[in-house]
Design a protein around this motif. Sequence first.
Motif, PDB file in Angstrom:
ATOM      1  N   UNK A  34     -17.221  65.540 -23.426  1.00 23.47           N
ATOM      2  CA  UNK A  34     -16.599  66.470 -22.673  1.00 23.47           C
ATOM      3  C   UNK A  34     -15.498  65.848 -22.184  1.00 23.47           C
ATOM      4  N   UNK A  35     -14.870  65.732 -23.444  1.00 22.58           N
ATOM      5  CA  UNK A  35     -12.956  66.027 -22.920  1.00 22.58           C
ATOM      6  C   UNK A  35     -12.041  66.980 -23.138  1.00 22.58           C
ATOM      7  N   UNK A  36     -11.022  66.915 -22.451  1.00 27.97           N
ATOM      8  CA  UNK A  36     -10.326  67.979 -22.703  1.00 27.97           C
ATOM      9  C   UNK A  36      -9.059  67.880 -23.809  1.00 27.97           C
ATOM     10  N   UNK A  37      -8.904  68.465 -24.552  1.00 31.56           N
ATOM     11  CA  UNK A  37      -7.936  68.328 -25.674  1.00 31.56           C
ATOM     12  C   UNK A  37      -6.942  67.993 -25.390  1.00 31.56           C
ATOM     13  N   UNK A  38      -6.467  67.644 -24.065  1.00 33.66           N
ATOM     14  CA  UNK A  38      -5.346  66.370 -24.282  1.00 33.66           C
ATOM     15  C   UNK A  38      -5.509  65.509 -23.820  1.00 33.66           C
ATOM     16  N   UNK A  39      -6.343  64.701 -23.664  1.00 30.93           N
ATOM     17  CA  UNK A  39      -6.984  63.389 -22.780  1.00 30.93           C
ATOM     18  C   UNK A  39      -6.492  62.342 -23.740  1.00 30.93           C
ATOM     19  N   UNK A  40      -6.340  62.538 -25.212  1.00 31.78           N
ATOM     20  CA  UNK A  40      -5.942  61.319 -26.043  1.00 31.78           C
ATOM     21  C   UNK A  40      -4.509  61.339 -26.448  1.00 31.78           C
ATOM     22  N   UNK A  41      -3.948  62.143 -25.547  1.00 27.18           N
ATOM     23  CA  UNK A  41      -2.223  62.718 -25.876  1.00 27.18           C
ATOM     24  C   UNK A  41      -1.876  60.995 -25.358  1.00 27.18           C
ATOM     25  N   UNK A  42      -2.188  60.063 -24.402  1.00 30.11           N
ATOM     26  CA  UNK A  42      -1.497  58.966 -24.647  1.00 30.11           C
ATOM     27  C   UNK A  42      -1.244  57.701 -25.783  1.00 30.11           C
ATOM     28  N   UNK A 184     -11.567  72.130 -33.047  1.00 32.07           N
ATOM     29  CA  UNK A 184     -11.195  73.290 -32.951  1.00 32.07           C
ATOM     30  C   UNK A 184     -12.986  73.774 -33.285  1.00 32.07           C
ATOM     31  N   UNK A 185     -13.239  73.350 -34.632  1.00 31.70           N
ATOM     32  CA  UNK A 185     -13.976  74.051 -35.778  1.00 31.70           C
ATOM     33  C   UNK A 185     -15.561  72.879 -34.562  1.00 31.70           C
ATOM     34  N   UNK A 186     -15.382  72.565 -34.510  1.00 34.91           N
ATOM     35  CA  UNK A 186     -16.670  71.454 -33.670  1.00 34.91           C
ATOM     36  C   UNK A 186     -16.509  71.964 -32.221  1.00 34.91           C
ATOM     37  N   UNK A 187     -15.687  72.022 -31.527  1.00 33.34           N
ATOM     38  CA  UNK A 187     -15.947  73.209 -30.479  1.00 33.34           C
ATOM     39  C   UNK A 187     -16.844  73.950 -30.830  1.00 33.34           C
ATOM     40  N   UNK A 188     -16.422  74.528 -31.179  1.00 34.09           N
ATOM     41  CA  UNK A 188     -16.887  76.408 -31.863  1.00 34.09           C
ATOM     42  C   UNK A 188     -18.287  75.888 -32.321  1.00 34.09           C
ATOM     43  N   UNK A 189     -18.722  74.722 -33.124  1.00 34.32           N
ATOM     44  CA  UNK A 189     -20.407  74.311 -33.384  1.00 34.32           C
ATOM     45  C   UNK A 189     -21.086  73.709 -31.807  1.00 34.32           C
TER      46      UNK A 189
END
Length: 198
Positions: A34-42, A184-189
């Motif tokens: 349930x996380x956004x794409x940037x959550x692991x950027x830190x 992106x692939x997994x998000x589409x799945x």
Amino acid sequence: MGGPSLVELIAEADERGLAASGLACLDRCLPLLGGGDEVLRPLWGSLAEGGAWDAALAEARAALTGSSGSSGSSEEAAGDEAVTLAHRMLGAVPAARSAAELREWADACSVAALQIHRLLDTAPDGGSQRASVSARREGRTEGMSPLVAAELRRQIRILELLANQGAGAGGLRQALDVSTEGRRVLRAVVSRRERGRV
């Protein structure tokens, strides 16, 4: 596939490579958390710039706290198991970047990410789940389902990039690019599965 197996690449990776390998697996599975794409950027930034890993980890965990998957009918069981595996990956991130802890975590993340892709793939991947995932990691790749095959290629590619680029930031940037594609692939799945439940 030619070259070293995934198991061999993990065994040979240095501390930075192990951290990035595990982090990339977790990054690709963000759609299940349930996380956004940037959550692991830190955490990626900590690897690139030598910042405080423990502080970045605490920030990422706080952002993902409370995320959970759906539960209910038997048709949702595979998705629920995949969500559970993703949460275990996040929960097991070592607070300290020691080589021994990172190797154990990266190895576990590799297995979990392949299991997640196997669970979510609509095409069959031969053999029992654990036996099949172990075989794939050791280089026995015949009969792989498409989603598992793509995830295996990404894991191998990321470890090779980091081994070849040394301590430079270029390898990390390329590893993040490979992982972003997989996310992106997994998000589409995951989106297709959610639409199918409506």
